[in-house]
Design an enzyme around this catalytic site. Structure first.
Site, mmCIF file in Angstrom:
data_model
loop_
_atom_site.group_PDB
_atom_site.id
_atom_site.type_symbol
_atom_site.label_atom_id
_atom_site.label_comp_id
_atom_site.label_asym_id
_atom_site.label_seq_id
_atom_site.Cartn_x
_atom_site.Cartn_y
_atom_site.Cartn_z
ATOM 1 N N GLU A 119 38.437 43.293 49.408
ATOM 2 C CA GLU A 119 37.649 44.491 49.126
ATOM 3 C C GLU A 119 36.159 44.236 49.327
ATOM 4 O OE1 GLU A 119 39.414 46.413 45.298
ATOM 5 O OE2 GLU A 119 40.260 44.409 45.525
ATOM 6 N N HIS A 154 41.329 49.340 43.005
ATOM 7 C CA HIS A 154 41.893 48.334 43.909
ATOM 8 C C HIS A 154 42.957 48.966 44.808
ATOM 9 C CE1 HIS A 154 43.547 44.515 45.332
ATOM 10 N NE2 HIS A 154 44.733 44.882 44.899
ATOM 11 N N GLN A 204 50.592 38.387 54.119
ATOM 12 C CA GLN A 204 51.004 39.603 53.410
ATOM 13 C C GLN A 204 51.154 40.794 54.360
ATOM 14 O OE1 GLN A 204 48.322 40.576 50.207
ATOM 15 N NE2 GLN A 204 49.519 42.330 49.488
ATOM 16 N N ASP A 255 45.571 35.574 41.044
ATOM 17 C CA ASP A 255 46.732 35.774 41.915
ATOM 18 C C ASP A 255 46.308 35.491 43.362
ATOM 19 O OD1 ASP A 255 49.086 36.650 43.104
ATOM 20 O OD2 ASP A 255 48.523 38.760 42.984
ATOM 21 N N GLU A 275 42.636 39.004 37.771
ATOM 22 C CA GLU A 275 43.607 39.730 36.951
ATOM 23 C C GLU A 275 43.552 39.265 35.493
ATOM 24 O OE1 GLU A 275 47.567 40.195 38.344
ATOM 25 O OE2 GLU A 275 47.012 40.132 40.478
ATOM 26 N N ASP A 301 54.069 41.080 38.353
ATOM 27 C CA ASP A 301 52.687 41.426 38.656
ATOM 28 C C ASP A 301 52.581 42.936 38.858
ATOM 29 O OD1 ASP A 301 50.039 40.808 38.949
ATOM 30 O OD2 ASP A 301 50.189 40.334 41.077
ATOM 31 N N GLU A 311 42.579 37.049 43.514
ATOM 32 C CA GLU A 311 42.662 38.354 42.852
ATOM 33 C C GLU A 311 42.351 38.170 41.370
ATOM 34 O OE1 GLU A 311 45.454 41.228 45.610
ATOM 35 O OE2 GLU A 311 46.355 40.429 43.787
ATOM 36 N N THR A 349 49.716 30.634 41.570
ATOM 37 C CA THR A 349 49.086 31.571 40.639
ATOM 38 C C THR A 349 48.456 30.701 39.553
ATOM 39 O OG1 THR A 349 50.826 33.198 41.052
ATOM 40 C CG2 THR A 349 49.483 33.521 39.077
ATOM 41 N N LYS A 351 52.085 35.396 48.268
ATOM 42 C CA LYS A 351 51.647 35.328 46.868
ATOM 43 C C LYS A 351 52.259 34.147 46.122
ATOM 44 C CE LYS A 351 49.756 39.631 46.390
ATOM 45 N NZ LYS A 351 48.493 39.957 45.703
ATOM 46 N N ARG A 389 46.207 37.143 52.852
ATOM 47 C CA ARG A 389 46.246 38.528 53.342
ATOM 48 C C ARG A 389 46.920 38.663 54.687
ATOM 49 N NH1 ARG A 389 45.632 40.867 48.621
ATOM 50 N NH2 ARG A 389 43.695 40.251 47.592
#
Lengths: 433, 433
Positions: A380, A141, A247, A240, A208, A134, A206, A264, A260, A244
């Site tokens: 975000e 971002h 993480q 993804d 992607e 990844d 996420e 996926t 993560k 948080r």
């Protein structure tokens, strides 16, 4: 790979599959993306398919329809996994695309016997993914997430030089529609030193783009940036999923891990680079940004290093489903904002002699654009969980709740050309165990 | 998995393979580690083998020698990759071990027809490694490396709570003897902002133990710590080659990538947990260390959570080879110093629902001990490249030079019990391309 257009790109082409014509479909005859599929609910073997309108062409049913290089490629494409086709290289991919295009055109004999309605199909991950990497290619971002994790130094000094990436987990990559449980894990405690343990309370998506590697390289060799696209089979959509809170507690010093690797999700369709040739875009850099190091530079980079692919994220909560409220778009972005090109990712990945193999998957990293509404994650959009999003039915979200369904879509369309769609990647959050 | 001893552990057992007896071999009849092998230089198919003295038992040549569960397990063990055997679980592994032990004992009929001398064999990576995860379980390594990278905060606040790990690359895992090229990459410039590009000048080894996963878990499920060893097939030696200059520049914020993924080397032999049962050791914690969170705790942890496995690293430079100087030992350590147990790694890895699969490989992380001479990397031994090591032929080393060969060995031996050896993992640095 040349981005020269050929007869398969002709905007005037139509198909004997009516649903492919007229501009409403993700899958006109100019697209021809690949999947692996079978009849929904059956115990049939999975095999290769190609989308046309609202149908799948069953490649295993085509038999001896093609000759020469296209026939060889078809045999590989009909298998349960597309690694063989991916390994066969651009000439094989191109020959098969041309044969499929001619087979499906309005002036060819209709062959409804080789079609299965997409509504009646189910899909599998289209390749054995040996390794999944990844990347982190959106500077927008990286900057806005960096502000949340490191207010003093949002964008680290290496960002504009190194296509930052890390290895992910291949065992938990699933195809659109495969739901997953909210992960449990350690998170930092608000009071005191001892961490908390429990279900993640800051679950995120996420947005992607996934990149399927075609022919790889031997260990110790490198793939030059100028040849790198010859090693890319095609692109898909990728979510993804990210926890948080897990993480933030685990990621130092070796990067994201359990935050993560629980799930996926990718779209079933792989759109080939050849299909995307009319939708190349200029590579975007600010005047103040450094030039790429020589191993990351190549002739076509500046004029057409990027892909103009529109991306969007929709949410459907359990409440919205119950009330019959349509999924709400919460983000839209474009893959052209990527700070690093696909070819640069491949060149960087192999410059140290790391071996890529056909079927390997690269994630682009979250594709946030320069505008706030183009952010590719809730982290975000909610400014780190501080500003809730309001949904059409009155609900609010900072992070994902159980039952939330996230749908991502992507498509290329401009200059009056046909829409080259990616279909969608969807997944629903199930409660933690 | 119980660590109860059974007849296969009896120290008085000897074999009709003479070289296995007398205490000098890594591979007495109490060990019986697995590999995948063929005759050196041949084009034979690789197949499963078991070490006994200086020989390999060709499992594909055993035919109908065993009955019942051992027969079924033998058929899996004879294949080109051991994933099937690994997936079969502890009862199958144990049945096969017992049958092999009885087959090889001095009172059984000699069967030299099923043996191939190890000197005439070549080996392959013994399983298809779906995913490779590298942990960071030595608090001594984490602390001394932390001092070099972050003098103000060597050991991060999460270390004593989270078994820190990250995903590595499976495509570049090779077996002992497969040499590799010095990687090229970006490194931080000593002057100014622009990074340098070139061959790594701070190439290092890392002394690790590899852990092969047996039966895995479905995505969304977790493996409890108390049952975790039932999901571990066995241990091997692992050298996690590392380019420190590339690592220092790239690793923020997502962890090591190109600094690690160019090559990882493992020993050909997998020593089963059952063979290691007599060599369990108490799990080591300081009184001030926190208790593990409940999901990382289990009844056997404190008394026998660790493995007492001696580890050593030897170097042989091109100069030493030319001068006929024997390889020099530069480090010795022990796996019992690991801050986290093998079972804790498995429980942590799956607590979020991440799926493990049979054949997955976990690295322990560099196994540095508490003493300075027990450091498991040159980065530590040379204090970050500042204190050169002196070699017996007068050469000095801070990091690896082209032509350097690193050999790692491991063995368990105590209480007058037979030596359970791991053989060795060796690799030579070739010049950069």
């Amino acid at each position: 790979m040349s981005t020269q257009l050929n007869e398969t790109h002709d905007p005037s082409l139509t198909s004997w599959v009516d649903s492919a014509n007229g501009g409403g479909s993700d899958f006109p005859i100019q697209n021809l993306p690949f999947c692996v599929f079978r009849r929904r609910g059956s115990s049939e073997a999975y095999r290769g398919g190609v989308a046309i309108g609202d149908q799948v062409v069953d490649l295993a049913a085509l038999g001896d329809a093609f000759a020469g290089a296209a026939r060889t490629a078809l045999q590989l494409a009909a298998r349960e996994q597309l690694n063989g086709l991916m390994d066969a290289g651009p000439a094989a991919w191109s020959a098969l695309r041309l044969a499929l295009s001619r087979f499906l055109r309005s002036d060819a004999p209709a062959r409804p016997d080789v079609l299965i309605a997409q509504a009646d199909a189910e899909y599998a991950v289209p390749a054995q993914i040996g390794d999944y990497t990844d990347f982190y290619t959106s500077i927008h971002h990286a900057t806005s997430v960096g502000k949340l994790f490191r207010p003093d130094e949002p964008l680290l000094p290496n960002y504009k030089w190194v296509p930052i990436g890390y290895h992910g987990r291949s065992s938990t990559i699933g195809v659109s529609g495969r739901d997953f449980r909210r992960p449990r894990g350690q998170t930092r405690s608000s009071s005191g030193n001892e961490p908390q343990f429990g279900a993640s309370r800051r679950l995120d998506y996420e947005l992607e783009v996934g990149i399927f590697v075609g022919g790889g390289n031997a260990q110790g060799d490198s793939i030059e940036a100028g040849q790198a696209e010859e090693h890319v089979f095609g692109l898909c959509l990728l979510n993804d999923w990210s926890a948080r809170d897990i993480q933030a507690w685990e990621y130092q010093p070796l990067g994201p891990f359990l935050s993560k690797n629980f799930a996926t999700t990718i779209s079933p369709w792989i759109v080939t680079l050849e299909a995307l040739a009319p939708y190349r875009a200029a590579w975007q850099r600010d005047a103040a940004d450094p030039q790429p190091l020589p191993y990351l530079d190549y002739p076509a980079l500046r004029a057409e290093g990027a892909f103009d692919i529109e991306l969007e994220v929709l949410i459907e909560t359990e409440g919205m489903r119950r009330e019959g409220v349509a999924p709400a778009r919460i983000s839209q972005s474009n893959f052209r904002h990527s700070y690093w090109s696909v070819a640069q990712l491949v060149a960087h990945h192999t410059v140290n002699g790391c071996a890529l193999r056909a079927g390997d998957l690269l994630g682009s990293g979250t594709q946030s654009g320069p505008d706030a509404r183009e952010a590719g994650s809730l982290l975000e959009l909610s400014a780190g969980g501080k500003q809730p999003l309001s949904l059409p039915n009155g609900e609010q979200r900072v992070f994902l709740e159980d039952g939330d369904r996230i749908v991502m879509r992507g498509w290329a369309a401009r200059d009056g050309r046909p829409r080259i769609g990616f279909g969608e990647v969807a997944g629903t959050v199930l409660p933690a165990r």
